[in-house]
Design a protein around this motif. Structure first.
Motif, PDB file in Angstrom:
ATOM      1  N   LEU A 287      -7.415   8.430   5.109  1.00  0.00           N
ATOM      2  CA  LEU A 287      -5.674   8.432   4.998  1.00  0.00           C
ATOM      3  C   LEU A 287      -5.686   9.945   4.506  1.00  0.00           C
ATOM      4  N   GLY A 450       0.842   7.004   6.467  1.00  0.00           N
ATOM      5  CA  GLY A 450      -0.125   5.856   8.028  1.00  0.00           C
ATOM      6  C   GLY A 450      -0.457   4.676   7.195  1.00  0.00           C
ATOM      7  N   SER A 484      -0.387  11.907  10.646  1.00  0.00           N
ATOM      8  CA  SER A 484      -1.255  10.183  10.686  1.00  0.00           C
ATOM      9  C   SER A 484      -0.210   9.497  11.359  1.00  0.00           C
TER      10      SER A 484
END
Length: 496
Positions: A287, A450, A484
């Motif tokens: 991420l 995210g 994301s």
């Protein structure tokens, strides 16, 4: 939960009319709609336990505020329950010892928000005494409010100590909320609950009439759904206060923090990537790598930094917080109007022991007791000098200069851990470096980047003292560049 005062919510709901089934996909836009949503999701249903008290004058205040000028007119805000308000709501800091502590005083930051047209909707739950009472505490638990839950997964921690503020924004219980931070208490709940949290430079926002831990590190700050909303709140909250010496220079740095934020750019910015703060969880690493790619596509130049602070910094911070707690908290308790049953840290310790069944069932007060025993002022002063130097001059300041970067980034925290009242629970190790800006007193923004298995994770953006505007601008630019997907609260147990 034990919402205080307990008769307010039913009266307000009667004024609002019948309670419709809540729409979990979107938050309401009116004060009455937020009150209904709080009743449906905080008191009933998943019982998030984010809100301790509803302001009985909120609906009346909202009607009046609509006529005021400015972008905040009529906006509903929940306030962490260590911040005093003049409304007839107690300021409990989560402790049953202060369940009747109605002070009738507005903290200056609250007075400034009212002047800007903000409606104080109520008070949020928190980790009791801002998570400084004992070493094995459960984030988000207080004697008054019980255990706050994470709206994304109600068996997962909301992180503390501004747990209720973070959870309330995520759950759509108000337009925004106010939290406080000593070290991670705004940014960690923001990350865990998937919202924006901003810890400003210490001294930009007054701390007067806020239950303290440390005059060196405490500050209030906004928690919101977007960086722009946080910037609007900060502009209203900030300013010098003769009652808080730390704010002496604040007016020199107050500005419209939201001005130009919608078009702020990362082009030409050099950003230091704190590799030692990433940890080793593959989901968090992936991420973060995606966030770095977003920053680069938005025009930033990324500079890897392989550095971590000396462990003495954390050791010395611990001494500073305990020393200042004893003196600062006692001074606040002595200032309270009325006749509260506690007027000093020693009084609180004794009260907790006398009421152990309700206050000490899940964890103790070893940090309080250690603070009460401290007597070596010279050791404290040396610890403060050392920790400040290592976090500031030899920490953030050195990194910005040595690597010729404008900002530093790292994951704020790992995904939320399971709530565990018996052991306190624990986060993933090695993720984040939030103690650096906390000890230095520098601005720190957490922006959602995210989710890992449906659990939010934030991106931290840090800069030097008084660089609050630059940090907020960078956060807003990242928001626009983010690729994301963000998690949405499910109000269910994780995995369901």
């Amino acid at each position: 939960m034990n919402r205080l005062p307990i008769l307010i919510l039913p009266v307000m709901l009667a004024a609002c009319g019948s309670i419709p089934k809540p729409d979990l996909t979107s938050a309401p836009a009116t004060a009455s709609g937020y009150v209904q949503r709080i009743d449906a999701l905080d008191d009933q249903g998943p019982q998030i336990n984010a809100v301790i008290a509803i302001n009985p004058t909120a609906l009346r205040d909202a009607a009046k505020a609509q006529a005021l000028p400015g972008p905040l007119a009529g906006k509903t805000v929940l306030v962490k329950d260590n911040i005093e308000t003049a409304d007839p709501m107690p300021t409990t800091v989560g402790s049953l010892a202060l369940k009747d502590n109605v002070t009738g005083r507005d903290a200056p930051l609250v007075a400034r928000l009212r002047a800007a047209g903000v409606v104080i909707l109520g008070k949020t739950n928190l980790s009791e005494w801002a998570n400084i009472r004992g070493s094995r505490s459960s984030s988000g638990w207080s004697g008054v409010g019980g255990q706050t839950k994470n709206p994304h997964a109600i068996d997962r921690s909301p992180c503390g100590s501004s747990s209720g503020s973070g959870a309330a924004v995520a759950a759509g219980f108000a337009w925004a909320a106010i939290g406080t931070e000593t070290d991670g208490s705004i940014t960690c709940p923001a990350s865990a609950n998937g919202v924006v949290g901003f810890k400003p430079t210490v001294g930009l926002v007054s701390r007067r009439h806020i239950a303290p831990i440390s005059h060196s590190q405490d500050t209030g700050g906004p928690m919101a759904n977007t960086v722009r909303d946080a910037a609007l709140l900060l502009a209203a909250m900030a300013g010098s206060d003769s009652g808080d010496p730390a704010t002496q220079r604040a007016d020199l740095h107050v500005q419209d923090f939201a001005e130009g934020i919608d078009t702020a750019s990362l082009s030409g910015k050099r950003i230091g990537v704190m590799r030692r703060g990433v940890g080793n969880h593959p989901g968090v690493t992936a991420l973060f790598d995606a966030a770095l790619a977003d920053l680069k596509r938005a025009g930033a130049t990324l500079v890897d930094i392989d550095w971590e602070p000396d462990g003495q910094m954390y050791r010395d911070e611990s001494l500073v917080l305990r020393w200042e707690l004893k003196r600062d908290l006692t001074a606040w308790l002595k200032s309270l109007p009325g006749n509260p049953p506690v007027r000093s840290l020693a009084d609180v310790i004794a009260w907790d022991k006398a009421n152990a069944a309700s206050e000490l069932r899940w964890f103790g007060q070893d940090t309080f007791e250690a603070a009460e025993r401290l007597t070596d002022e010279a050791a404290y002063r040396k610890a403060r000098e050392n920790s400040l130097r290592m976090a500031g001059k030899e920490g953030i300041d050195m990194l910005l200069a040595r690597h010729n970067v404008n900002l530093l980034v790292f994951p704020t925290e790992g995904p939320a851990w399971a709530i565990d009242l018996i052991t306190g629970g624990s986060s993933l190790p090695g993720i984040g470096m939030g103690s650096l800006p906390a000890i230095a007193g520098y601005p720190h923004l957490s922006v959602p980047m995210g989710a890992v298995e449906g659990l939010p994770v934030g991106l931290s953006i840090v800069a030097g003292q008084w660089a609050d505007k630059a940090v907020l601008d960078a956060g807003a630019a990242y928001e626009r560049a983010r690729t994301s997907p963000l998690a949405k609260p499910g109000f269910k147990r994780w995995g369901e």
